[in-house]
Enzyme design. Structure first.
Site, PDB file in Angstrom:
ATOM      1  N   GLY A 127       0.660  -1.373   0.123  1.00 42.26           N
ATOM      2  CA  GLY A 127      -0.189   0.144  -0.122  1.00 42.26           C
ATOM      3  C   GLY A 127       0.824   1.349  -0.289  1.00 42.26           C
ATOM      4  O   GLY A 127       0.454   2.015   0.567  1.00 42.26           O
ATOM      5  N   TYR A 178     -15.065  -2.630   9.266  1.00 40.54           N
ATOM      6  CA  TYR A 178     -13.918  -2.877   9.265  1.00 40.54           C
ATOM      7  C   TYR A 178     -12.859  -2.730  10.628  1.00 40.54           C
ATOM      8  O   TYR A 178     -12.047  -3.100  10.877  1.00 40.54           O
ATOM      9  CB  TYR A 178     -13.615  -0.618   9.498  1.00 40.54           C
ATOM     10  CG  TYR A 178     -12.350  -0.602   9.030  1.00 40.54           C
ATOM     11  CD1 TYR A 178     -11.591  -0.463   8.067  1.00 40.54           C
ATOM     12  CD2 TYR A 178     -12.429   0.824   9.869  1.00 40.54           C
ATOM     13  CE1 TYR A 178     -10.112  -0.280   8.248  1.00 40.54           C
ATOM     14  CE2 TYR A 178     -11.118   1.333  10.459  1.00 40.54           C
ATOM     15  CZ  TYR A 178      -9.664   0.834   9.462  1.00 40.54           C
ATOM     16  OH  TYR A 178      -8.642   1.358   9.152  1.00 40.54           O
ATOM     17  N   ASN A 193       0.886  -2.704   5.082  1.00 36.16           N
ATOM     18  CA  ASN A 193      -0.404  -1.652   5.760  1.00 36.16           C
ATOM     19  C   ASN A 193      -0.897  -1.620   4.447  1.00 36.16           C
ATOM     20  O   ASN A 193      -2.400  -0.461   5.436  1.00 36.16           O
ATOM     21  CB  ASN A 193       0.775   0.065   4.798  1.00 36.16           C
ATOM     22  CG  ASN A 193       0.453   0.933   4.852  1.00 36.16           C
ATOM     23  OD1 ASN A 193      -0.061   1.761   5.481  1.00 36.16           O
ATOM     24  ND2 ASN A 193       0.329   1.413   3.646  1.00 36.16           N
TER      25      ASN A 193
HETATM   26  P1  NDP Z   1      -4.785   5.426   1.803  1.00 28.70           P
HETATM   27  O1  NDP Z   1      -5.887   4.846   1.029  1.00 28.70           O
HETATM   28  O2  NDP Z   1      -4.172   6.886   1.605  1.00 28.70           O
HETATM   29  O3  NDP Z   1      -3.203   4.446   1.196  1.00 28.70           O
HETATM   30  C1  NDP Z   1      -4.396   3.169   1.342  1.00 28.70           C
HETATM   31  C2  NDP Z   1      -3.160   2.137   0.384  1.00 28.70           C
HETATM   32  O4  NDP Z   1      -3.613   0.671   0.582  1.00 28.70           O
HETATM   33  C3  NDP Z   1      -3.001   2.328  -0.756  1.00 28.70           C
HETATM   34  O5  NDP Z   1      -1.441   2.235  -1.913  1.00 28.70           O
HETATM   35  C4  NDP Z   1      -3.475   1.359  -2.078  1.00 28.70           C
HETATM   36  O6  NDP Z   1      -3.408   1.432  -3.128  1.00 28.70           O
HETATM   37  C5  NDP Z   1      -3.507   0.036  -1.071  1.00 28.70           C
HETATM   38  N1  NDP Z   1      -4.598  -0.576  -0.826  1.00 28.70           N
HETATM   39  C6  NDP Z   1      -5.943  -1.117  -1.188  1.00 28.70           C
HETATM   40  N2  NDP Z   1      -6.253  -2.431  -1.513  1.00 28.70           N
HETATM   41  C7  NDP Z   1      -5.427  -3.016  -1.767  1.00 28.70           C
HETATM   42  C8  NDP Z   1      -5.342  -3.804  -2.755  1.00 28.70           C
HETATM   43  N3  NDP Z   1      -6.264  -4.879  -2.701  1.00 28.70           N
HETATM   44  N4  NDP Z   1      -4.142  -4.495  -2.685  1.00 28.70           N
HETATM   45  C9  NDP Z   1      -2.778  -3.828  -2.465  1.00 28.70           C
HETATM   46  N5  NDP Z   1      -2.785  -3.089  -2.257  1.00 28.70           N
HETATM   47  C10 NDP Z   1      -4.010  -1.954  -1.262  1.00 28.70           C
HETATM   48  O7  NDP Z   1      -5.540   5.078   3.215  1.00 28.70           O
HETATM   49  P2  NDP Z   1      -4.168   5.005   4.496  1.00 28.70           P
HETATM   50  O8  NDP Z   1      -2.753   5.082   3.768  1.00 28.70           O
HETATM   51  O9  NDP Z   1      -4.943   6.088   5.250  1.00 28.70           O
HETATM   52  O10 NDP Z   1      -4.250   3.404   4.860  1.00 28.70           O
HETATM   53  C11 NDP Z   1      -3.665   2.497   4.798  1.00 28.70           C
HETATM   54  C12 NDP Z   1      -3.531   1.896   6.491  1.00 28.70           C
HETATM   55  O11 NDP Z   1      -3.772   2.266   7.576  1.00 28.70           O
HETATM   56  C13 NDP Z   1      -4.346   1.057   5.771  1.00 28.70           C
HETATM   57  O12 NDP Z   1      -4.733  -0.733   6.777  1.00 28.70           O
HETATM   58  C14 NDP Z   1      -5.738   1.646   6.789  1.00 28.70           C
HETATM   59  O13 NDP Z   1      -6.630   0.533   7.164  1.00 28.70           O
HETATM   60  C15 NDP Z   1      -5.325   1.989   8.535  1.00 28.70           C
HETATM   61  N6  NDP Z   1      -4.870   3.085   9.090  1.00 28.70           N
HETATM   62  C16 NDP Z   1      -5.513   4.118   8.413  1.00 28.70           C
HETATM   63  C17 NDP Z   1      -6.599   5.128   9.647  1.00 28.70           C
HETATM   64  C18 NDP Z   1      -6.846   6.611   8.097  1.00 28.70           C
HETATM   65  O14 NDP Z   1      -7.180   7.320   9.272  1.00 28.70           O
HETATM   66  N7  NDP Z   1      -6.305   6.990   7.239  1.00 28.70           N
HETATM   67  C19 NDP Z   1      -5.632   5.156  11.079  1.00 28.70           C
HETATM   68  C20 NDP Z   1      -5.480   4.097  10.899  1.00 28.70           C
HETATM   69  C21 NDP Z   1      -5.540   3.147  10.603  1.00 28.70           C
HETATM   70  P3  NDP Z   1      -4.115   0.788  -4.029  1.00 28.70           P
HETATM   71  O15 NDP Z   1      -4.656   1.371  -4.281  1.00 28.70           O
HETATM   72  O16 NDP Z   1      -3.044   1.455  -5.637  1.00 28.70           O
HETATM   73  O17 NDP Z   1      -3.765  -0.779  -4.718  1.00 28.70           O
HETATM   74  C1  8X3 Z   2      -9.450   4.823  10.568  1.00 25.70           C
HETATM   75  C2  8X3 Z   2      -9.618   4.988  12.047  1.00 25.70           C
HETATM   76  O1  8X3 Z   2     -11.294   5.493  13.160  1.00 25.70           O
HETATM   77  O2  8X3 Z   2     -11.673   6.911  11.161  1.00 25.70           O
HETATM   78  O3  8X3 Z   2      -8.928   3.352  10.757  1.00 25.70           O
HETATM   79  O4  8X3 Z   2     -12.077   4.111  11.181  1.00 25.70           O
HETATM   80  S1  8X3 Z   2     -11.223   5.164  11.886  1.00 25.70           S
END
Ligand code: NDP
Ligand code: 8X3
Length: 250
Positions: free
Chosen positions: A8, A152, A86
């Site tokens: 990711g 989720y 990630n």
């Molecule tokens: P983004 O949407 O900015 O990034 C998500 C990344 O995951 C992208 O690079 C996307 O790339 C990749 N991804 C999604 N689905 C797939 C797939 N099937 N195969 C390969 N790659 C995939 O979100 P975040 O950076 O915020 O999220 C990163 C992580 O952090 C996640 O696990 C999320 O649940 C977690 N998180 C996020 C929070 C937030 O508030 N933002 C808080 C807590 C946790 P592409 O689409 O090119 O495949």
């Molecule tokens: C992402 C944080 O609270 O938006 O994991 O689900 S929340």
């Protein structure tokens, strides 16, 4: 210098972690589905830093694609020292009685099964060498549940369980396992959750200062820079205005 695989890496946390670690001259393997974004990021890193970088474009939900991608990694980027699980997403905010099965499958297949597929392929390299570090992206949703976020939150509770399982399974091999659990962070996360509806996504972060991707990148840098005898098991980080997954001061 370490060989580091980040899933990711095409946006949000993964991209920020990649950019940050590239300043320390590691060998980076950057993965996601969006080939154009991943190749562009790799080119930029090559031009700006001394880091070697390898793009791998595949979907973590596809076990055969995962296997092919990991098998294709050239010797210069092996063995993998650090795996950053990630890649992940949320889809919609629906209560259980109206949620779409397709949305549930996407979250479960990406956040749980995808993380397992990659770990199953990479962990043997670490076990064999009796060293390595796996960092899983959990969430405050690993500890709390909020209305409409049931599936989720369940996937992120699963990441907590799997992190603990990895920690115990890999204990005999000296492999570190860390879960980073952020609260609300402004990335593409909400845009993806609401199918590109920017107005809805912006509302999630309105009225307070959310985390930004660079905050998580700095934590990863800190976690990785601890001496060999120190393993941070979990880092929970929220915006100052957020108490937990539910309570935010606006
Ligand atoms: P983004 O949407 O900015 O990034 C998500 C990344 O995951 C992208 O690079 C996307 O790339 C990749 N991804 C999604 N689905 C797939 C797939 N099937 N195969 C390969 N790659 C995939 O979100 P975040 O950076 O915020 O999220 C990163 C992580 O952090 C996640 O696990 C999320 O649940 C977690 N998180 C996020 C929070 C937030 O508030 N933002 C808080 C807590 C946790 P592409 O689409 O090119 O495949
Ligand atoms: C992402 C944080 O609270 O938006 O994991 O689900 S929340």
């Amino acid at each position: 210098m370490k060989n580091i695989l980040i899933t990711g890496a095409s946006s949000g946390f993964g991209e920020a972690i990649a950019r940050n670690l590239s300043r320390q001259n590691h060998r980076l393997i950057l993965t996601a589905r969006s080939g154009e974004k991943i190749h562009q990021l790799c080119e930029e890193i090559k031009q700006k830093t001394q880091s070697e970088v390898l793009p791998l474009v595949f979907d973590v939900r596809d076990p055969e694609a995962c296997e092919k991608a990991i098998a294709s990694i050239p010797d210069t980027f092996r063995p993998i020292d650090v795996l950053i699980n990630n890649a992940g997403l949320a889809v919609e905010l629906d209560p259980i009685h109206t949620g779409a099965l397709e949305d549930w499958e996407r979250m479960i297949d990406t956040n749980i099964k995808g993380l397992l597929y990659i770990t199953r392929l990479v962990a043997p390299m670490m076990v064999e060498r009796k060293r390595g570090h796996i960092i899983n992206l959990g969430s405050t949703a690993s500890h709390e549940v909020y209305a409409g976020g049931g599936v989720y939150c369940a996937t992120k509770h699963a990441v907590l369980a799997l992190t603990k399982a990895m920690r115990t399974d890999f204990l005999p091999y000296g492999i570190k396992v860390t879960m980073i659990s952020p609260g609300a962070a402004e990335t593409n996360f909400s845009l993806v959750r609401f199918h590109g509806n920017k107005e809805k996504a912006d509302k999630v972060y309105a009225g307070y200062d959310p985390l930004v991707a660079e905050d998580i990148a700095q934590i990863v840098e800190f976690v990785l820079s601890r001496p060999p005898h120190v393993c941070l098991n979990e880092v929970v980080v929220t915006p100052t205005a957020q108490f937990n997954g539910v309570i935010i001061r606006k």
